[in-house]
Design a protein around this motif. Structure first.
Motif, PDB file in Angstrom:
ATOM      1  N   MET A   8       0.823  -1.208   0.000  1.00 18.67           N
ATOM      2  CA  MET A   8       0.000   0.000   0.000  1.00 18.67           C
ATOM      3  C   MET A   8       0.860   1.262   0.000  1.00 18.67           C
ATOM      4  SD  MET A   8      -3.367  -0.814   1.970  1.00 18.67           S
ATOM      5  CE  MET A   8      -4.282  -2.288   1.600  1.00 18.67           C
ATOM      6  N   ARG A  36      -3.911  17.027  -0.172  1.00 15.97           N
ATOM      7  CA  ARG A  36      -5.244  17.168   0.441  1.00 15.97           C
ATOM      8  C   ARG A  36      -5.142  17.305   1.950  1.00 15.97           C
ATOM      9  NH1 ARG A  36      -6.193  18.081  -4.354  1.00 15.97           N
ATOM     10  NH2 ARG A  36      -6.641  16.356  -5.759  1.00 15.97           N
ATOM     11  N   PRO A 129      -9.458   7.355  -0.677  1.00 20.64           N
ATOM     12  CA  PRO A 129      -8.383   6.787  -1.508  1.00 20.64           C
ATOM     13  C   PRO A 129      -6.966   7.075  -1.006  1.00 20.64           C
ATOM     14  CG  PRO A 129     -10.032   7.861  -2.874  1.00 20.64           C
ATOM     15  CD  PRO A 129     -10.362   8.211  -1.458  1.00 20.64           C
ATOM     16  N   ILE A 130      -6.809   7.952  -0.031  1.00 20.30           N
ATOM     17  CA  ILE A 130      -5.462   8.328   0.416  1.00 20.30           C
ATOM     18  C   ILE A 130      -4.766   7.150   1.118  1.00 20.30           C
ATOM     19  CG2 ILE A 130      -4.227   9.843   2.019  1.00 20.30           C
ATOM     20  CD1 ILE A 130      -6.285  11.999   1.267  1.00 20.30           C
ATOM     21  N   LEU A 282      -3.705  -0.065   9.319  1.00 19.32           N
ATOM     22  CA  LEU A 282      -4.335  -1.034   8.421  1.00 19.32           C
ATOM     23  C   LEU A 282      -4.168  -2.430   8.998  1.00 19.32           C
ATOM     24  CD1 LEU A 282      -3.135   0.435   5.015  1.00 19.32           C
ATOM     25  CD2 LEU A 282      -5.226   0.909   6.259  1.00 19.32           C
TER      26      LEU A 282
ATOM     27  N   CYS B  50     -11.427  -2.073   2.837  1.00 18.65           N
ATOM     28  CA  CYS B  50     -10.024  -2.043   2.372  1.00 18.65           C
ATOM     29  C   CYS B  50      -9.111  -1.326   3.355  1.00 18.65           C
ATOM     30  CB  CYS B  50      -9.884  -1.383   1.007  1.00 18.65           C
ATOM     31  SG  CYS B  50     -10.898  -2.093  -0.256  1.00 18.65           S
ATOM     32  N   VAL B  51      -9.380  -1.440   4.641  1.00 19.03           N
ATOM     33  CA  VAL B  51      -8.448  -0.906   5.622  1.00 19.03           C
ATOM     34  C   VAL B  51      -7.919  -2.028   6.507  1.00 19.03           C
ATOM     35  CG1 VAL B  51      -9.260   1.468   5.665  1.00 19.03           C
ATOM     36  CG2 VAL B  51     -10.365  -0.216   7.132  1.00 19.03           C
ATOM     37  N   PRO B  66      -8.835  -6.035  -2.870  1.00 15.77           N
ATOM     38  CA  PRO B  66      -8.739  -4.963  -1.860  1.00 15.77           C
ATOM     39  C   PRO B  66      -7.317  -4.643  -1.434  1.00 15.77           C
ATOM     40  CG  PRO B  66      -9.658  -6.963  -0.905  1.00 15.77           C
ATOM     41  CD  PRO B  66      -9.585  -7.185  -2.384  1.00 15.77           C
ATOM     42  N   VAL B  67      -6.395  -5.573  -1.539  1.00 15.08           N
ATOM     43  CA  VAL B  67      -5.022  -5.273  -1.123  1.00 15.08           C
ATOM     44  C   VAL B  67      -4.296  -4.500  -2.220  1.00 15.08           C
ATOM     45  CG1 VAL B  67      -2.803  -6.254  -0.447  1.00 15.08           C
ATOM     46  CG2 VAL B  67      -4.925  -7.226   0.451  1.00 15.08           C
ATOM     47  N   ARG B  68      -4.423  -4.987  -3.461  1.00 15.76           N
ATOM     48  CA  ARG B  68      -3.693  -4.345  -4.557  1.00 15.76           C
ATOM     49  C   ARG B  68      -4.363  -3.036  -4.981  1.00 15.76           C
ATOM     50  NH1 ARG B  68      -4.033  -7.862  -9.221  1.00 15.76           N
ATOM     51  NH2 ARG B  68      -5.578  -6.322  -9.819  1.00 15.76           N
ATOM     52  N   ASP B  69      -5.699  -3.048  -5.033  1.00 12.94           N
ATOM     53  CA  ASP B  69      -6.427  -1.893  -5.571  1.00 12.94           C
ATOM     54  C   ASP B  69      -7.197  -1.143  -4.492  1.00 12.94           C
ATOM     55  OD1 ASP B  69      -5.684  -2.840  -8.176  1.00 12.94           O
ATOM     56  OD2 ASP B  69      -7.303  -4.288  -8.032  1.00 12.94           O
ATOM     57  N   SER B  71      -6.925   1.588  -2.855  1.00 12.60           N
ATOM     58  CA  SER B  71      -7.195   3.008  -3.033  1.00 12.60           C
ATOM     59  C   SER B  71      -8.309   3.226  -4.062  1.00 12.60           C
ATOM     60  CB  SER B  71      -5.894   3.681  -3.475  1.00 12.60           C
ATOM     61  OG  SER B  71      -6.065   5.048  -3.597  1.00 12.60           O
ATOM     62  N   ARG B  74     -11.644   2.142  -2.488  1.00 11.24           N
ATOM     63  CA  ARG B  74     -12.122   3.088  -1.471  1.00 11.24           C
ATOM     64  C   ARG B  74     -12.706   4.350  -2.095  1.00 11.24           C
ATOM     65  NH1 ARG B  74      -7.171   1.627   1.141  1.00 11.24           N
ATOM     66  NH2 ARG B  74      -6.302   3.659   0.637  1.00 11.24           N
ATOM     67  N   ALA B  75     -12.227   4.698  -3.276  1.00 12.60           N
ATOM     68  CA  ALA B  75     -12.782   5.862  -3.976  1.00 12.60           C
ATOM     69  C   ALA B  75     -14.265   5.665  -4.278  1.00 12.60           C
ATOM     70  CB  ALA B  75     -12.011   6.118  -5.264  1.00 12.60           C
ATOM     71  N   TYR B 102     -10.450  14.794   0.020  1.00 10.81           N
ATOM     72  CA  TYR B 102      -9.663  13.558   0.165  1.00 10.81           C
ATOM     73  C   TYR B 102      -9.934  12.618  -1.016  1.00 10.81           C
ATOM     74  CZ  TYR B 102      -9.002  14.886   5.105  1.00 10.81           C
ATOM     75  OH  TYR B 102      -8.678  15.537   6.268  1.00 10.81           O
ATOM     76  N   PHE B 103     -11.128  12.731  -1.595  1.00 10.87           N
ATOM     77  CA  PHE B 103     -11.463  11.900  -2.757  1.00 10.87           C
ATOM     78  C   PHE B 103     -11.020  12.560  -4.059  1.00 10.87           C
ATOM     79  CE2 PHE B 103     -14.236  10.145   0.426  1.00 10.87           C
ATOM     80  CZ  PHE B 103     -14.272   8.804   0.116  1.00 10.87           C
TER      81      PHE B 103
END
Lengths: 283, 306
Positions: A8, A36, A129-130, A282, B50-51, B66-69, B71, B74-75, B102-103
């Motif tokens: 990540m 941001r 997304p951050i 995380l 995804c956290v 969720p691990v690779r993508d 971010s 989460r968008a 943040y988005f």
């Protein structure tokens, strides 16, 4: 966990984005993440502008008390290359270095700890997304912006008081920012290991002797040689000399080494912080 | 399909929070995880959000890993965490503005959505106020508004009304119901069965990291509960004695709780008359329909809110 966390982390060589339009779009959308966070802090400080402004005054008060007050009694001291300079000119760049360290440490330790453990700011942000490394970069970036503003203000005051005699002094502002970078990054990395407010005694324990003994208030030559060697290894000493050489117009090649040392510390702290935040948040 | 999980597992050192669960979530539905504290609901939500990387098993969200993508996923998610994570240094309106940033959303878009969302959660008149003095119910509504700023495809709610007073809960339920009517996909965890019954099209009963049962609220009640439930309360001194006597009573099932005895029967009034004929006189009695609480009690032998 650690492999998942490192995946990540942001665009280093290790994590290349997937090829194609989607990958590019995604990067465009999220790599500004650290900006941001800086935006958020700028907005939050609009409600606390007095706190923000107070950062300008701390080094000025020291300068008035030590430089102009105590300086009258002291007269001249050996500056760069052993040349004698008035005490106020000697101490002013040292105070700039010290306040860069203090400001950066304060932002990156107390404030970060509060946001991490109590305000749950990072938990909220990581649901967007951050990514953790962008958080680290944003926090440190903010500390630097704040530090740069204070450094500009202090340098202008030095100029107004006639303590600047060289155009090299312009570089004192980026120099001060570099000191801030080193201490902010290392401070924030350390903060990720802290469990409670009591642990902040260690921050004071580390920064207080640096503040007092890094040849900030008197030349290094007052110490016996073995002690000098130890002090030469500390980042604040390197920062003090860096700024003093610039402001008093005596830059040498050593300046680059000092800058490289501070930059390396900062980068190391930044990397550790990104990883630690991923590991802490995380789970 | 929006979420697909197979053998999804989450372990913390030697504690297994989620012990290999399978589920599919479809667009437009409201899917609930019902279970007591520690059942593994929040761990599951964090993995979907995804956290929290899964320890093992498969998990695909919006067709992505969720691990690779994380971010990118989460968008497209909205998250209402169990604990409020509002930004207390900012005002109500700024919370939405900053969160939208943040988005990576443009300020103009955020401003338009902020106005609409504050209206939606009935906080428009508090827009310029600081967050901290708001009541728990208002904070929750603001958190819901915040989670909608990116117009998420899936809204994840972890115990959305825990800790709220009954009136505040009803307002939150009403807003969530409206979102559902608009076609927003909801995933929620709860330990309130009335919440699950009101909001969920489909739910799983979770216990010790596993699914104990799965279905619509109505299915589950029909499958695991009798049409009616007779609740009896006796003088504390007679409580155990009455329990012994009623164990062999011709009911589908009897549950002896610390303070009450529950009889699962077809006709509650008839059963009450029969109890009285045995010579037992309850202090109070109540005939009601079966609920998810009874389902949970049946499946796990425990009550939800213990």
């Amino acid at each position: 966990m650690s492999s998942a966390a490192s995946r990540m982390l942001p665009p280093t060589g290790r994590m290349l984005p997937p090829a194609g339009r989607l990958g590019r779009l995604r990067r465009a959308g999220t790599d500004a993440g650290s900006l941001r966070l800086i935006e958020r802090h700028a907005r939050a400080y609009r409600h606390a502008w007095l706190v923000f402004a107070s950062g300008v005054f701390e080094p000025l008060l020291y300068l008035l008390s030590l430089g102009l007050g105590l300086g009258v009694l002291i007269g001249k001291v050996p500056g760069p290359g052993g040349r004698l300079v008035p005490y106020r000119e000697f101490v002013a760049p040292g105070l700039l270095a010290v306040s860069s360290m203090n400001g950066a440490m304060y932002d990156s330790t107390f404030n970060v700890f509060f946001r991490l453990k109590y305000a749950k700011l990072y938990d909220a942000i990581l649901a967007t997304p951050i990514r953790p490394a962008q958080l680290a970069l944003g926090e440190i970036g903010w500390a630097l912006i704040r530090g740069a503003i204070y450094a500009v203000a202090f340098t202008l005051v030095m100029l107004a008081l006639g303590l600047v005699h060289s155009p090299w002094a312009v570089l004192a502002v980026p120099g001060a920012v570099l000191i801030g970078f080193a201490f902010a990054a290392v401070g924030m990395a350390g903060t990720t290991y802290m469990k409670s407010w009591q642990d902040f005694d260690y921050v004071i324990l580390a920064s207080m002797p640096l503040f007092l003994f890094s040849a900030t208030f008197y030349p290094l030559s007052v110490y016996p040689r073995p002690l000098q060697v130890i002090i030469e290894c500390t980042p604040l000493y390197q920062g003090v000399v860096l700024l003093r050489d610039l402001v008093l117009g005596a830059p040498g090649p050593g300046l680059l080494w000092r800058a490289a040392y501070l930059a390396a510390l900062g980068l190391a702290g930044l990397l550790v912080t990104g990883r630690r935040l991923a590991r802490l948040l995380l789970v | 399909m929006l979420v697909r999980a197979r053998g999804l597992t989450k372990r913390f050192e030697d504690f297994t929070a989620v012990a290999g669960i399978d589920f599919d979530l479809y667009r437009g539905e409201a899917f609930g995880f019902l279970g007591p504290n520690g059942a593994g609901k929040s761990s599951t939500m964090r993995m979907i959000g995804c956290v929290s990387p899964p320890t093992s098993g498969e998990l695909a969200i919006l067709g992505l890993d969720p691990v690779r993508d994380g971010s990118a996923i989460r968008a497209r998610l909205g998250v209402v965490p169990q604990e409020d994570t509002l930004d207390v240094e900012l005002t109500v309106r700024e919370n939405l503005l900053v969160y939208g940033r943040y988005f990576g959303l443009p300020r103009k878009v955020i401003r338009e959505r902020t106005a609409a969302l504050l209206d939606f959660v009935q906080l428009a008149d508090r827009a310029a106020d600081k967050v901290d003095p708001l009541s728990g119910g208002l904070k929750r509504r603001l958190t819901i508004a915040r989670s909608l700023i990116n117009e998420p495809e899936i809204l994840i709610l972890d115990e959305p009304t825990t800790g709220l007073d009954p009136q505040a809960r009803h307002v939150v339920w009403d807003r969530l119901f409206r979102l559902k009517q608009r076609g927003v996909t909801l995933i929620l965890t709860t330990h309130y069965m009335d919440e699950a019954e009101q909001l969920c099209d489909r739910l799983v009963v979770m216990d010790h990291g596993r699914f104990a049962a799965e279905g619509s609220p109505r299915d589950l009640i029909a499958r695991y509960c009798s049409p009616e439930v007779l609740e009896l309360r006796f003088d504390p001194e007679l409580h155990e004695q009455a329990g012994d006597k009623l164990k062999d009573f011709p009911a589908e099932r009897a549950e002896l709780l610390a303070d009450r005895i529950l009889l699962y029967v077809t006709d509650g009034d008839e059963a009450l008359a029969a109890v009285r004929e045995t010579g037992l006189e309850p202090l109070t009695s109540l005939v009601r329909r079966g609920t998810l609480e009874d389902v949970f009690l049946h499946l796990t032998g425990r009550r939800l809110e213990d």
